[in-house]
Design a protein around this motif. Structure first.
Motif, PDB file in Angstrom:
ATOM      1  N   GLU A   1      14.843 -27.160  -2.108  1.00 43.89           N
ATOM      2  CA  GLU A   1      16.278 -26.617  -2.402  1.00 43.89           C
ATOM      3  C   GLU A   1      16.969 -27.736  -3.385  1.00 43.89           C
ATOM      4  O   GLU A   1      17.350 -27.355  -4.561  1.00 43.89           O
ATOM      5  N   ARG A   2      17.091 -28.751  -2.933  1.00 45.25           N
ATOM      6  CA  ARG A   2      17.757 -30.104  -3.649  1.00 45.25           C
ATOM      7  C   ARG A   2      16.982 -30.210  -5.082  1.00 45.25           C
ATOM      8  O   ARG A   2      17.627 -30.558  -5.984  1.00 45.25           O
TER       9      ARG A   2
ATOM     10  N   ARG B   1      15.168 -28.192  -6.757  1.00 46.52           N
ATOM     11  CA  ARG B   1      15.579 -27.191  -7.934  1.00 46.52           C
ATOM     12  C   ARG B   1      17.130 -27.173  -8.369  1.00 46.52           C
ATOM     13  O   ARG B   1      17.320 -26.876  -9.473  1.00 46.52           O
ATOM     14  N   SER B   2      17.920 -27.668  -7.576  1.00 48.10           N
ATOM     15  CA  SER B   2      19.340 -27.663  -8.206  1.00 48.10           C
ATOM     16  C   SER B   2      19.352 -28.809  -9.076  1.00 48.10           C
ATOM     17  O   SER B   2      20.396 -29.036 -10.146  1.00 48.10           O
TER      18      SER B   2
ATOM     19  N   LYS C   1      20.770 -28.864 -12.821  1.00 44.85           N
ATOM     20  CA  LYS C   1      21.581 -29.707 -13.261  1.00 44.85           C
ATOM     21  C   LYS C   1      21.150 -30.408 -14.693  1.00 44.85           C
ATOM     22  O   LYS C   1      21.880 -30.715 -15.554  1.00 44.85           O
TER      23      LYS C   1
ATOM     24  N   THR D   1      15.818 -25.258 -15.644  1.00 40.97           N
ATOM     25  CA  THR D   1      15.725 -24.351 -14.757  1.00 40.97           C
ATOM     26  C   THR D   1      14.486 -23.432 -15.577  1.00 40.97           C
ATOM     27  O   THR D   1      14.599 -23.174 -16.817  1.00 40.97           O
TER      28      THR D   1
END
Lengths: 258, 296
Positions: free
Chosen positions: A133-134, A136-137, A141, A145
């Protein structure tokens, strides 16, 4: 259990002290002395740019900060822990200090997402779902994406370099080192990487950059150091540094670059 | 600005006949060439077969044979099951020698980059020794230095010749695989080590998670090439009495009365078997080499 970094006697670091403190560092490769008595401090949240001609020891200097290169003499304190201490757990130090390289050095057999996830899972033993999850974010950032499953070979230089930044950030470092991260990039992709670094700096990340991008250094840096042949020739806040360089060597260098 | 060029090479008149020819691009070998070769061998065999009936006529009639001697093709067909069994034995030896040598070689290769000085030096000396010894010498070495059986805690473990042959061929494979691994590891850019180090990977983790996975791709084509070479070398086991294809071919020839006109077809058949087996491996190796070369 692993001991905390450095000698047990070291006083705990408090944010009012320099986060990196370099004192009288000397380093030679054989007969060639690349660092001759270099000293400076970096405070938390500060952005420091090191500039200077090729071969002036800039890259060696920042490699000393995360102990990729051992120093011969002097002292480097990172959060009050002596990097030069043989008893230091280098791996603990490197968790606090992230580094991005000129040649990106992504792992070519892993996708962008796997590159970012690898160290937190394998080194920090963190939970895989959380790390993903981290990761992907972090990729979001750095505006990647949709590229999660691309291999480094399928990405442009600028994209690879942004994956490399995300990969370092995934370790949640306190300090980021950037070693000429735009030097190998096409001119049109330099900007996208610089934008990412600026965002990091604005968020309060402590950054030490070796760079040839004078314009960028001027905008982003809190303090600029000019090195030549292993010594810091001149330093100061950017406006002052660029407006009235006192040393002859600095003026000659700036004259060539600008 | 025009780039400077070297002056063209002008040989002295006396050297003219020796003037180096312009290098021509090497022809690329394709699957077609292999098929062409197989066809040619089969064609020659057929011609030999067609001519064979004339042979007995030329032979002295004094031979006390009630029927005409068999032709080359019928001989091969007659002995085919035995010959194929021999060939399968060659393949078995090559596969097991490769497996044994690869496992040992990977360990030896890793030992060569070990951080323990004595282990590294031992591995280096071992690799150099077995890499620079003729394969046949290593085969004899294995045959005559290893006892035919071991007794461990009262159990007798037999060590037949073919097992010793596997060890004999496994030794050069080991040394070559060790060298392949060392070369592959060294060919990984230093930046990979640095990046892993800066992410707090330990040396072992860097090696196993980052460096070695990248080595597999680089090692695969030369490893396949080595397998092809070792397969063809297995016929050397003939010299130490293992019943592989070449040994059996000689026995078949003797059983058929040692007629000289059978020599070429019988050994040609052995050659054809190896060719049909090794050629696709060779093609696959070249394909992988090209593919990996483009990618990295």
């Amino acid at each position: 259990m692993k001991a905390p970094i450095g000698a047990p006697a070291a006083a705990p670091w408090t944010p009012d002290q320099p986060i990196v403190s370099i004192r009288s560092v000397r380093k030679s490769f054989g007969a060639l002395e690349v660092l001759k008595d270099v000293s400076f401090d970096v405070r938390k949240g500060e952005v420091v740019c090191i500039i200077g001609p090729s071969g002036s020891g800039k890259s060696t200097l920042i490699r000393c900060i995360n102990a990729l290169v051992p120093i011969d003499q002097g002292s480097i304190l990172v959060e009050n822990q002596e990097v030069n201490d043989p008893a230091l757990d280098k791996l603990m130090l490197r968790r606090k200090v992230g580094m991005v390289f000129q040649q990106y050095n992504l792992f070519p057999h892993k996708t962008a997402l796997q590159n970012v996830m690898m160290a937190p899972i394998q080194v920090l033993k963190q939970n895989k779902a959380e790390v993903e999850e981290r990761a992907r974010s972090l990729l979001a950032k750095v505006r990647l994406t949709g590229k999660e499953n691309s291999y480094p070979g399928e990405l442009s230089g600028g994209q690879q370099q942004r994956v490399a930044i995300a990969r370092s950030l995934a370790m949640r470092p306190d300090i980021m080192l950037f070693d000429e991260v735009t030097a190998a990039l096409d001119p049109e992709t330099v900007k996208e990487v610089l934008v990412t670094i600026r965002e990091l700096a604005e968020e309060g990340m402590t950054c030490i950059l070796v760079t040839h991008e004078m314009k960028f250094a001027r905008e982003i840096a809190d303090h600029i150091y000019f090195t030549d042949r292993g010594v810091i020739v001149e330093h100061g806040p950017p406006e002052e540094f660029f407006a009235n360089a006192k040393d002859e060597r600095t003026r000659a260098f700036l004259g060539q670059i600008l | 600005m025009t780039p400077e060029r070297d002056p063209p090479f002008r040989p002295m008149a006396v050297l003219l006949p020796l003037r180096p020819r312009e290098p021509e691009p090497l022809p690329r070998v394709t699957t077609r060439h292999g098929l062409l070769f197989v066809t040619a061998v089969l064609l020659i065999a057929t011609v030999a077969h067609a001519q064979a009936p004339d042979a007995p006529a030329a032979a002295p009639a004094a031979e006390a044979l009630t029927q005409a001697p068999a032709t080359a093709l019928t001989v091969i067909i007659k002995w085919l099951p035995l010959l194929m069994k021999g060939f399968l034995f060659n393949i078995l030896i090559s596969v097991l020698a490769m497996a044994l040598g690869t496992v040992a070689g990977l360990m030896l290769g890793l030992a060569q980059i070990s951080q323990h000085r004595w282990l590294r030096q031992f591995a280096w000396v071992t690799t150099q020794f077995f890499r620079n010894a003729p394969w046949l010498v290593l085969l004899f070495f294995a045959m005559f230095m290893i006892p035919y059986q071991f007794t461990v805690f009262g159990y007798v473990i037999p060590f037949p010749d073919w097992v010793k042959a596997i060890i004999g061929f496994g030794l050069p494979v080991m040394a070559n695989v060790a060298e392949l691994l060392r070369g592959a590891i060294r060919s990984i850019p230093n930046g990979q080590w640095e990046a892993a180090e800066s992410l707090a990977f330990s040396r072992n983790k860097t090696l196993w998670l980052i460096i070695l996975p990248q080595c597999v791709k680089r090692m695969l084509p030369p490893w396949m090439n080595l397998y092809s070479l070792i397969t063809m070398a297995t016929v050397m086991a003939n010299l130490v009495g293992v019943s592989e294809m070449l040994t059996l071919t000689a026995e078949v020839h003797a059983a058929e009365g040692g007629r000289p006109e059978l020599l070429a077809p019988l050994y040609g058949f052995a050659m054809l078997c190896f060719f049909i087996y090794c050629w696709p491996i060779d093609r696959a190796t070249q394909y992988l080499e090209r593919r990996f070369h483009v990618k990295t």
